[in-house]
Enzyme design. Structure first.
Site, PDB file in Angstrom:
ATOM      1  N   LYS A  86       0.864  -1.194   0.000  1.00 48.81           N
ATOM      2  CA  LYS A  86       0.000   0.000   0.000  1.00 48.81           C
ATOM      3  C   LYS A  86       0.892   1.233   0.000  1.00 48.81           C
ATOM      4  O   LYS A  86       1.779   1.360   0.846  1.00 48.81           O
ATOM      5  CB  LYS A  86      -0.886   0.006   1.249  1.00 48.81           C
ATOM      6  CG  LYS A  86      -2.091  -0.897   1.131  1.00 48.81           C
ATOM      7  CD  LYS A  86      -2.870  -0.912   2.430  1.00 48.81           C
ATOM      8  CE  LYS A  86      -3.635   0.362   2.673  1.00 48.81           C
ATOM      9  NZ  LYS A  86      -4.243   0.379   4.020  1.00 48.81           N
TER      10      LYS A  86
HETATM   11  C1  E4P Z   1      -7.413   1.093   4.830  1.00 48.74           C
HETATM   12  O1  E4P Z   1      -6.765   0.800   3.894  1.00 48.74           O
HETATM   13  C2  E4P Z   1      -7.353   2.422   5.483  1.00 48.74           C
HETATM   14  O2  E4P Z   1      -6.050   2.629   5.926  1.00 48.74           O
HETATM   15  C3  E4P Z   1      -8.342   2.472   6.599  1.00 48.74           C
HETATM   16  O3  E4P Z   1      -9.549   1.896   6.174  1.00 48.74           O
HETATM   17  C4  E4P Z   1      -8.555   3.839   7.194  1.00 48.74           C
HETATM   18  O4  E4P Z   1      -9.638   3.727   8.079  1.00 48.74           O
HETATM   19  P1  E4P Z   1      -9.956   4.805   9.205  1.00 48.74           P
HETATM   20  O5  E4P Z   1     -10.393   6.063   8.536  1.00 48.74           O
HETATM   21  O6  E4P Z   1     -11.049   4.186  10.014  1.00 48.74           O
HETATM   22  O7  E4P Z   1      -8.702   4.977  10.007  1.00 48.74           O
END
Ligand code: E4P
Length: 227
Positions: A86
């Site tokens: 990622k």
């Molecule tokens: C996933 O890839 C993201 O990093 C995550 O869903 C962010 O979620 P949040 O806004 O609840 O921290």
């Protein structure tokens, strides 16, 4: 549609894998830090729980393209199986995405808040783009609408990159992105349970059980078939 677990909590991941049709796991540095675990051991344990065929997305902690690429190569060795690095969308991130594309390492471009960020990440070679629904909703920017337009843009321009919507806080957000054609969502383990919860379902099952027990007592169908 793919449902992915947004967590590094191994107990929660194990439970979701047992009960739900799960396509993989996504993490980010916040999610990993929460576990306060040995990093390599944690990644190995998650992989052993989900098996080699489910996706495992791990986020880079570097912000310079060459370092992101090195991290991705090393992480791929540790994570094994179906691995995605990622990478947050930034100029360095886009450069890293195109280098990694050439090396055959799969990429999820993350921290997406706009349609154009998604387009550029896709053109750089990302396999998935991850727009943050709830964080968009929190700034009155309509996360579902952003997802809808990214899905539409990819279709109009024949781009094969997929949208992996992230950052959900409730069932309605998940349902609405599904309705606009989003092919993948990553959600926390608690939200998996909320997706199937309905008091009328519980009420219906209680009524079926009560009617059955009036006639057959505590015997189940298997007991009756065995008699
Ligand atoms: C996933 O890839 C993201 O990093 C995550 O869903 C962010 O979620 P949040 O806004 O609840 O921290």
């Amino acid at each position: 549609m793919q449902y992915i677990i947004d967590s590094a909590d191994t107990k929660a991941i194990r439970r979701c894998i047992e009960f739900f049709p799960v396509a993989g796991v996504t993490t980010n540095p916040t999610i990993i830090s929460r576990e306060k675990a040995d990093f390599k051991a944690l990644i190995a344990e998650i992989r052993s729980i989900i098996g080699p065929d489910r996706m495992l997305h791990i986020q880079t902690t570097s912000d310079v393209a060459e370092d992101i690429v090195k991290e991705a190569e090393e992480l791929k060795k540790i994570a094994g199986g179906d691995f995605y690095i990622k990478i947050p969308v930034s100029a360095e991130g886009l450069k890293a995405i195109s280098i990694l594309k050439g090396k055959g390492i799969k990429v999820t471009a993350t921290a997406i808040f706009t349609q154009q960020q998604a387009m550029l990440a896709a053109l750089a070679g990302a396999d998935y783009v991850a727009p943050y629904i709830n964080r968009l909703d929190n700034i009155v920017s309509d996360g579902v609408h952003v997802v809808e337009e990214i899905v539409e843009l990819f279709k109009k321009h024949s781009i094969s990159c997929k949208v992996l919507a992230a950052s959900f806080k409730n069932v309605e957000q998940v349902h609405k992105v599904a309705m606009v054609g989003c092919p993948a969502v990553t959600i926390n383990p608690e939200l998996f349970d909320q997706l199937i919860y309905h008091p009328l379902t519980l009420y219906a099952v209680d009524a079926f059980t009560a009617d059955w027990e009036m006639v057959y007592g505590d015997k189940k169908i298997l007991d009756l078939l065995g008699e």
